[in-house]
Design a protein around this motif. Structure first.
Motif, PDB file in Angstrom:
ATOM      1  N   ILE A   1      51.403  44.180  47.452  1.00 55.55           N
ATOM      2  CA  ILE A   1      50.350  43.517  47.923  1.00 55.55           C
ATOM      3  C   ILE A   1      49.102  43.481  47.014  1.00 55.55           C
ATOM      4  N   HIS A   2      48.928  44.338  46.309  1.00 58.21           N
ATOM      5  CA  HIS A   2      47.741  44.504  45.195  1.00 58.21           C
ATOM      6  C   HIS A   2      47.990  43.618  44.062  1.00 58.21           C
ATOM      7  N   GLU A   3      49.133  43.698  43.720  1.00 55.56           N
ATOM      8  CA  GLU A   3      49.524  42.689  42.463  1.00 55.56           C
ATOM      9  C   GLU A   3      49.454  41.339  42.732  1.00 55.56           C
TER      10      GLU A   3
ATOM     11  N   ALA B   1      37.699  41.854  40.525  1.00 57.18           N
ATOM     12  CA  ALA B   1      39.023  41.512  40.718  1.00 57.18           C
ATOM     13  C   ALA B   1      39.909  42.508  41.316  1.00 57.18           C
ATOM     14  N   GLU B   2      39.588  43.904  40.769  1.00 56.61           N
ATOM     15  CA  GLU B   2      40.221  45.163  41.566  1.00 56.61           C
ATOM     16  C   GLU B   2      39.633  45.166  42.990  1.00 56.61           C
ATOM     17  N   PHE B   3      38.359  44.948  43.073  1.00 63.94           N
ATOM     18  CA  PHE B   3      37.843  45.077  44.376  1.00 63.94           C
ATOM     19  C   PHE B   3      38.431  44.157  45.373  1.00 63.94           C
ATOM     20  N   PHE B   4      38.940  43.026  45.066  1.00 66.41           N
ATOM     21  CA  PHE B   4      39.643  41.967  45.969  1.00 66.41           C
ATOM     22  C   PHE B   4      40.933  42.346  46.239  1.00 66.41           C
ATOM     23  N   ALA B   5      41.675  43.117  45.149  1.00 70.38           N
ATOM     24  CA  ALA B   5      42.986  43.226  45.211  1.00 70.38           C
ATOM     25  C   ALA B   5      43.050  44.742  46.048  1.00 70.38           C
ATOM     26  N   VAL B   6      42.193  45.703  45.954  1.00 73.97           N
ATOM     27  CA  VAL B   6      42.281  47.055  46.682  1.00 73.97           C
ATOM     28  C   VAL B   6      41.778  46.591  48.281  1.00 73.97           C
TER      29      VAL B   6
ATOM     30  N   ALA C   1      48.022  39.869  45.310  1.00 73.87           N
ATOM     31  CA  ALA C   1      46.503  39.490  45.470  1.00 73.87           C
ATOM     32  C   ALA C   1      45.981  39.136  44.308  1.00 73.87           C
ATOM     33  N   HIS C   2      46.332  39.814  43.023  1.00 76.70           N
ATOM     34  CA  HIS C   2      45.626  39.298  41.992  1.00 76.70           C
ATOM     35  C   HIS C   2      46.049  37.956  41.190  1.00 76.70           C
ATOM     36  N   LYS C   3      47.625  37.680  41.866  1.00 80.91           N
ATOM     37  CA  LYS C   3      48.054  36.286  41.590  1.00 80.91           C
ATOM     38  C   LYS C   3      47.223  35.304  42.473  1.00 80.91           C
TER      39      LYS C   3
HETATM   40 ZN    ZN Z   1      44.734  45.663  39.900  1.00 86.08          ZN
END
Ligand code: ZN
Length: 264
Positions: free
Chosen positions: A157-159, A223-228, A161-163
């Motif tokens: 889901i993390h990766e 970006a990491e905030f949204f993914a996490v 979400a980056h997409k």
């Molecule tokens: Zn990430």
């Protein structure tokens, strides 16, 4: 006409894969959050997972043996975020590369001490803009409310979400907004939550991992905030809703799901 042919080809490819619903159930039996979905929604997820497998290419990293259950499980985790969005949200890229363990990107990497290394540190997942998603099967096996970081996590889901984030001006923590959503409000809510957690982390340093509602890695950049937050939204929705109710509400609007409502 063209759409009809495309649909027919997709159905044929799905049939050729030969997966039945029992295969999908077995592959996902150890992922408890699926219990929050109704029987109809699980039927839709099964269908979406098969379409995901038809449209994406699964590649093996370092001779990892890809099996049907492994591909079904990864496809399902990838499809949960887009259950109410649609497969076209994953357009523009094709390949998922799976490694058995963590992988080391073959590119120069500068560590915190300022030293440049020929090869980076071991990673559990990575998503390239318009390129592949790279995943560690070991990290996938450790998804859930108590992932490797000690916080609720899900590397797939993390990766992915980056997409979704990258669909709008690159990875910046702001995916495309739906009609009725406000990009400004999204930014304000995420910025306020970011500051709240940064203050919390600073206050409790060096024990901040214990008090944060999300994995501290989320405080690396927007970006990491949204993914996490996306991982936490699906793997521990009650935690996220309780700690950051406005952010949770924005996530509900974006993903068109309210995972905390199901009680699982
Ligand atoms: Zn990430």
């Amino acid at each position: 006409m063209f759409e009809a042919i495309e649909h027919w080809l997709e159905r044929r490819h799905i049939q050729q894969m030969g997966f039945i619903r029992a295969d999908w159930d077995a592959a996902n039996a150890d992922w408890p959050l699926l219990a929050r979905y109704s029987e109809t929604e699980r039927d839709e997820l099964f269908e979406l997972s098969l379409r995901f497998l038809v449209h994406k290419v699964f590649a093996s990293g370092r001779d990892f043996e890809l099996t049907g259950p492994i591909c079904l499980k990864v496809a399902t985790m990838a499809c949960v975020p887009i259950l109410n969005l649609g497969l076209n949200w994953y357009d523009g890229w094709q390949t998922l590369i799976l490694y058995e363990g963590d992988f080391r990107p073959q590119r120069p990497y500068r560590s915190e001490d300022g030293v440049t290394h020929a090869v980076g540190p071991g990673l559990s997942g990575e998503a390239w803009s318009r390129g592949p998603v790279i995943l560690s099967w070991d990290a996938i096996l450790h998804c859930g409310p108590h992932a490797r970081s000690g916080k609720a996590g899900n590397v797939v889901i993390h990766e992915l979400a980056h997409k979704l984030d990258m669909l709008n001006d690159g990875a910046n923590g702001a995916p495309p907004m739906h009609a009725g959503m406000s990009a400004q409000h999204w930014h304000d809510v995420f910025a306020a939550a970011w500051q709240q957690l940064q203050a919390l982390a600073a206050l409790h340093h060096p024990m901040h991992h214990a008090v944060l509602p999300i994995d501290a890695y989320g405080l690396t950049n927007p970006a990491e905030f949204f993914a996490v937050c996306s991982e936490t939204f699906f793997e521990a929705p009650h935690t996220l809703k309780q700690a950051l109710p406005e952010l949770y509400e924005q996530m509900c609007l974006f993903y068109r799901q309210d995972p905390a409502a199901a009680g699982v």
